[in-house]
Scaffold this active site. Structure first.
Site, PDB file in Angstrom:
ATOM      1  N   HIS A  22      31.981  44.011  36.560  1.00  0.00           N
ATOM      2  CA  HIS A  22      33.125  44.170  35.919  1.00  0.00           C
ATOM      3  C   HIS A  22      33.018  43.900  34.425  1.00  0.00           C
ATOM      4  O   HIS A  22      33.572  44.667  33.495  1.00  0.00           O
ATOM      5  CB  HIS A  22      34.289  43.277  36.392  1.00  0.00           C
ATOM      6  CG  HIS A  22      34.904  43.759  37.680  1.00  0.00           C
ATOM      7  ND1 HIS A  22      36.080  44.795  37.499  1.00  0.00           N
ATOM      8  CD2 HIS A  22      34.431  44.377  39.069  1.00  0.00           C
ATOM      9  CE1 HIS A  22      36.336  45.360  38.783  1.00  0.00           C
ATOM     10  NE2 HIS A  22      35.648  44.794  39.801  1.00  0.00           N
TER      11      HIS A  22
ATOM     12  N   ASP B 138      48.926  62.791  52.383  1.00  0.00           N
ATOM     13  CA  ASP B 138      50.410  62.163  52.108  1.00  0.00           C
ATOM     14  C   ASP B 138      50.004  60.518  51.949  1.00  0.00           C
ATOM     15  O   ASP B 138      49.446  59.702  52.491  1.00  0.00           O
ATOM     16  CB  ASP B 138      51.093  61.855  53.674  1.00  0.00           C
ATOM     17  CG  ASP B 138      52.566  61.539  53.318  1.00  0.00           C
ATOM     18  OD1 ASP B 138      52.679  60.527  52.420  1.00  0.00           O
ATOM     19  OD2 ASP B 138      53.407  61.974  54.107  1.00  0.00           O
TER      20      ASP B 138
ATOM     21  N   GLU C 288      41.163  53.082  38.545  1.00  0.00           N
ATOM     22  CA  GLU C 288      40.447  51.884  38.524  1.00  0.00           C
ATOM     23  C   GLU C 288      39.194  51.919  38.212  1.00  0.00           C
ATOM     24  O   GLU C 288      38.109  52.513  38.809  1.00  0.00           O
ATOM     25  CB  GLU C 288      40.783  51.224  40.142  1.00  0.00           C
ATOM     26  CG  GLU C 288      39.755  49.896  40.246  1.00  0.00           C
ATOM     27  CD  GLU C 288      39.906  49.271  41.756  1.00  0.00           C
ATOM     28  OE1 GLU C 288      40.445  49.886  42.566  1.00  0.00           O
ATOM     29  OE2 GLU C 288      39.311  48.196  41.823  1.00  0.00           O
TER      30      GLU C 288
ATOM     31  N   LYS D 143      53.479  55.228  58.617  1.00  0.00           N
ATOM     32  CA  LYS D 143      53.336  54.672  57.197  1.00  0.00           C
ATOM     33  C   LYS D 143      53.592  53.144  57.092  1.00  0.00           C
ATOM     34  O   LYS D 143      54.225  52.514  55.987  1.00  0.00           O
ATOM     35  CB  LYS D 143      54.380  55.404  56.161  1.00  0.00           C
ATOM     36  CG  LYS D 143      54.102  57.078  56.333  1.00  0.00           C
ATOM     37  CD  LYS D 143      54.984  57.642  55.234  1.00  0.00           C
ATOM     38  CE  LYS D 143      54.582  59.311  55.168  1.00  0.00           C
ATOM     39  NZ  LYS D 143      55.389  60.056  54.636  1.00  0.00           N
TER      40      LYS D 143
END
Ligand code: NAP
Length: 400
Positions: A395, A305, A100, A230
């Site tokens: 941006h 993870d 990104e 999760k």
């Protein structure tokens, strides 16, 4: 069998992908054949996936099945950032893996404001990894017996659990929720420098063997989703999971103006309207702008993870105008983290942890303070950019 014969047998379905290793001398030879088969099957070239320096023989022991290579994600650094933690007390450069554009530049802007203000205060306030199986009984009456068994036998249960690990410690079993003929005991462990999911699963399984021997009731699943692993969940937000971390900073008015190009009043207003009211209106569980961006980039760089990004994304950002100075804080109740075990053993993750000086034993609390400091910087930068109306411009300038 030679290479071509193995690939032919794979294509005709006579052998399975995981059986290649039976016909090769090394795991890396099997890896190359597996990739070549996928190239043929999918009619594509996997030139870049096939280039790597990781020790895949070792990775195959614990980290990956059916490997065909590795993925490459650009890794950059942001910093230096001054951190005033209990464990992290220094200026740090932070490794971040992301695709990104503008993310690292934005975090860097936050770091610059933080360091010019004397540093970010970061603290770990709780540490517990959880596992909550689901046990099936015949009735509410029997469910209550099971709950009592956990409560009355805690010392024995603790001894059984801790025999399976030299680093894991069972802190408590709480809450123990009964839903009709189902019982959900939430086991809380401290897990040292490891994230601990494997460790606590093994330990909890041993306790369930004793439960079966004593009461004849069985667990239906080792994880009954009260853990909650999760997935975003209120219980993790309220009770905490993994590391629970907090951080704050007071930024003088002149630095808010010069580095963040905004005012404390405007930043406070954006935070209330967006992170608090907007999140409430959406029924969001995360009262923040983008914790997941910083968590994701650090997790990828350091071998965490990655599914735990969803947990790390929980938390509340506050911003206060204090007579022109800006008080800014972030809270992260649910940050599973490791400097030992899991993906941290991969060579690139090891190197990234070395940049932070948190590789291995006694590193995880320092690491947690570094992570939340990076989250605060990214959050500060984005909320300030919105306040200054700079987001679109940034941006555009970076061409994304
Ligand atoms: P692990 O690599 O399976 O275990 C950590 C190991 O490190 C333990 O064997 C521990 O030994 C040892 N160790 C050495 N020094 C340590 C230290 N200073 N602090 C803590 N441990 C130390 O890793 P884990 O953290 O338990 O589990 C992480 C893995 O679980 C990840 O790969 C993750 O993807 C996976 N995972 C599993 C589940 C599941 O349900 N099983 C769910 C989610 C994720 P001792 O135990 O002897 O102390």
């Amino acid at each position: 069998m030679n290479r071509e014969e193995i690939i032919d047998k794979l294509l005709s379905g006579q052998i399975k992908l995981y059986q290649i290793d039976n016909y090769t001398k090394t795991a890396t030879e099997a890896l190359d054949i597996r990739r070549e088969f996928i190239e043929k099957y999918s009619k594509c070239e996997l030139e870049h996936i096939g280039k790597y320096s990781l020790d895949m023989e070792t990775a195959m022991d614990k980290n990956i099945e059916n490997p065909i290579g590795t993925v490459q994600i650009p890794i950059g650094v942001a910093g230096p950032v001054k951190i005033n933690g209990e464990y992290a007390n220094d200026d740090f450069f932070i490794p971040l893996a992301t695709s990104e554009g503008a993310l690292i530049a934005s975090i860097n802007r936050g770091f610059s404001a933080i360091t010019a203000s004397g540093g970010v205060n970061a603290r770990v306030i709780a540490d517990k990894m959880t596992r909550a199986p689901v046990i099936k009984t015949k009735s509410v009456k029997e469910s209550i017996d099971v709950k009592r068994w956990f409560e009355d036998n805690f010392d024995i249960i603790k001894e059984i659990a801790e025999k399976t690990t030299s680093h894991g410690k069972l802190i408590k079993i709480d809450p123990i929720i009964i839903v009709g003929n189902y019982v959900y005991p939430r086991f809380l462990y401290s897990t040292g420098d490891s994230m601990g999911m494997n460790m606590v699963t093994i330990a909890t399984e041993k306790v369930l063997e004793k439960l079966y021997a004593d009461l004849g009731v069985q667990a239906i699943a080792l994880s009954g989703n009260l853990c909650v692993d999760k997935k975003p969940a209120a219980i993790n937000q309220i009770e905490g999971r993994g590391k629970t971390v907090v951080a704050d900073i007071l930024i003088p008015e002149n630095i808010v103006k010069s580095k963040l190009k905004s005012t404390a009043k405007a930043i406070e207003e954006v935070n209330i309207a967006k992170n608090l009211i907007g999140s409430a209106a959406a029924g969001s569980m995360a009262y923040n702008a983008h914790y997941a961006n910083m968590i994701g980039a650090i997790f990828l760089a350091t071998g965490q993870d990655e599914a735990h990004v969803v947990e790390g994304s929980l938390g509340i950002t506050t911003a206060e105008d204090r007579d022109g100075d800006l008080y800014f804080s972030v809270n992260m109740p649910d940050l599973p983290l490791a400097t030992v075990g899991g993906g941290t053993r991969l060579e690139t993750a090891n190197e990234a942890l070395n940049i932070l000086g948190v590789n291995g034993t006694d590193g995880v609390n320092k690491f947690a303070e570094i992570v939340i400091s990076t989250v605060l910087a990214g959050e500060l930068s984005l909320v300030s950019a919105l306040a200054a109306g700079h987001l679109a411009k940034a941006h555009q300038e970076l061409g994304r």
